[in-house]
Scaffold this motif. Sequence first.
Motif, PDB file in Angstrom:
ATOM      1  N   THR A   8       0.849  -1.103  -0.194  1.00 23.08           N
ATOM      2  CA  THR A   8       0.443   0.003   0.160  1.00 23.08           C
ATOM      3  C   THR A   8       1.242   1.424   0.035  1.00 23.08           C
ATOM      4  O   THR A   8       2.185   1.059   0.403  1.00 23.08           O
ATOM      5  CB  THR A   8      -0.530  -0.198   1.004  1.00 23.08           C
ATOM      6  N   GLY A  10       1.071   5.490   0.194  1.00 21.77           N
ATOM      7  CA  GLY A  10       1.556   7.003   0.252  1.00 21.77           C
ATOM      8  C   GLY A  10       1.571   7.904  -0.122  1.00 21.77           C
ATOM      9  O   GLY A  10       3.394   7.680  -0.381  1.00 21.77           O
ATOM     10  N   TYR A 215       2.604   3.581  12.225  1.00 20.84           N
ATOM     11  CA  TYR A 215       1.704   3.107  10.816  1.00 20.84           C
ATOM     12  C   TYR A 215       0.737   1.650  11.325  1.00 20.84           C
ATOM     13  O   TYR A 215       1.457   0.514  11.888  1.00 20.84           O
ATOM     14  CB  TYR A 215       2.614   2.673   9.943  1.00 20.84           C
ATOM     15  N   ASP A 218      -3.289   2.574   7.009  1.00 22.44           N
ATOM     16  CA  ASP A 218      -3.337   4.196   6.218  1.00 22.44           C
ATOM     17  C   ASP A 218      -1.984   4.661   5.816  1.00 22.44           C
ATOM     18  O   ASP A 218      -1.575   5.497   6.892  1.00 22.44           O
ATOM     19  CB  ASP A 218      -3.755   4.697   7.286  1.00 22.44           C
ATOM     20  N   SER A 220      -1.671   6.939   3.908  1.00 21.07           N
ATOM     21  CA  SER A 220      -1.474   8.235   3.725  1.00 21.07           C
ATOM     22  C   SER A 220      -1.363   8.600   5.137  1.00 21.07           C
ATOM     23  O   SER A 220      -1.155  10.166   4.627  1.00 21.07           O
ATOM     24  CB  SER A 220      -3.029   8.893   3.297  1.00 21.07           C
ATOM     25  N   VAL A 221      -1.393   8.277   6.168  1.00 21.25           N
ATOM     26  CA  VAL A 221      -1.582   9.075   8.089  1.00 21.25           C
ATOM     27  C   VAL A 221      -0.520   9.285   7.543  1.00 21.25           C
ATOM     28  O   VAL A 221       0.913  10.493   8.472  1.00 21.25           O
ATOM     29  CB  VAL A 221      -1.636   8.152   8.752  1.00 21.25           C
TER      30      VAL A 221
END
Length: 292
Positions: A8, A10, A215, A218, A220-221
């Motif tokens: 994933t 971000g 982490y 997410d 993006s955070v």
Amino acid sequence: MNVTLGWTTGVASDPGLLRDNNEDRVYVDESAGIFLVVDGMGGRAAGEMAAQTAIEVIPQHLKGSEGDVAGRVREAITAANNEIYRRAQEREEWHGMACVLTLAVAREDRITLGHVGDSRLYLVWNGTLRKVTPDHSLVGELEDRGELTEAEAIAHPKRNEVFRDVGSRPRVADEEEFIDIRSFPFRPGAALVLCTDGLSDMLTSAEMNEIVQRYSGDPSVVVRDLIDAANHMGGKDNISVVFVAGPEFLGDQSEAMSEARTRNSITQVREVKSWWRRLLNRVGYLLDRSGH
């Protein structure tokens, strides 16, 4: 070649607190396994054009070529270099424009890295964050040799004077002292941080790692928290971050990891109790047989 899926990603870019323009560019194509950060140089319009050219040329070249990944990375960065130089001749305000960049290409379980300048890639593994790319600057070399501490390097007045760039003159792909190529395994429980110096000039690796280790699913955070932290420390430059988490990566300080540690502790307590219960039963059996 197969692209490893399951990570994933971000991505974010921010002008910082002292500039109203952004000469950074970022590019991510998860399906193609391409992750790229670029920091333009040469003044407002020129820096933006150099960085924009790099993110146009490099992915297009990578997707349209065949063969060895390392060779394709070299050729893609060289193609961007020569296109930036060609465009710089077209307008006087673009003369001398260039950029620095860090490119990661994921294939199967490996990362192939192409790097020029002082943008960076960090590998996050087993609770630690380690810089993989060398800084192509005098200050960066002194830091890498241990002659300057990380804090001293961050504060050094010549930290941003690089001796390698993409675009200031024509290049060939196999030219020495140009592109740094590296390759390493990318485990499912690992993560990557690619960033421009707007982040690494504001935060130490320990400070970055503290944020990354929170982490919990997410990405993006993570990138937003890293940028916010850099701005909190002054935000002196444009800040760009790409965070790539492997499918099994969890930060040491994440809620999910905390819950896993709790479950593991409960399991260990149960196993210890079971062991003592078996031992006591065995001792009782032996005493009964001896007549006591």
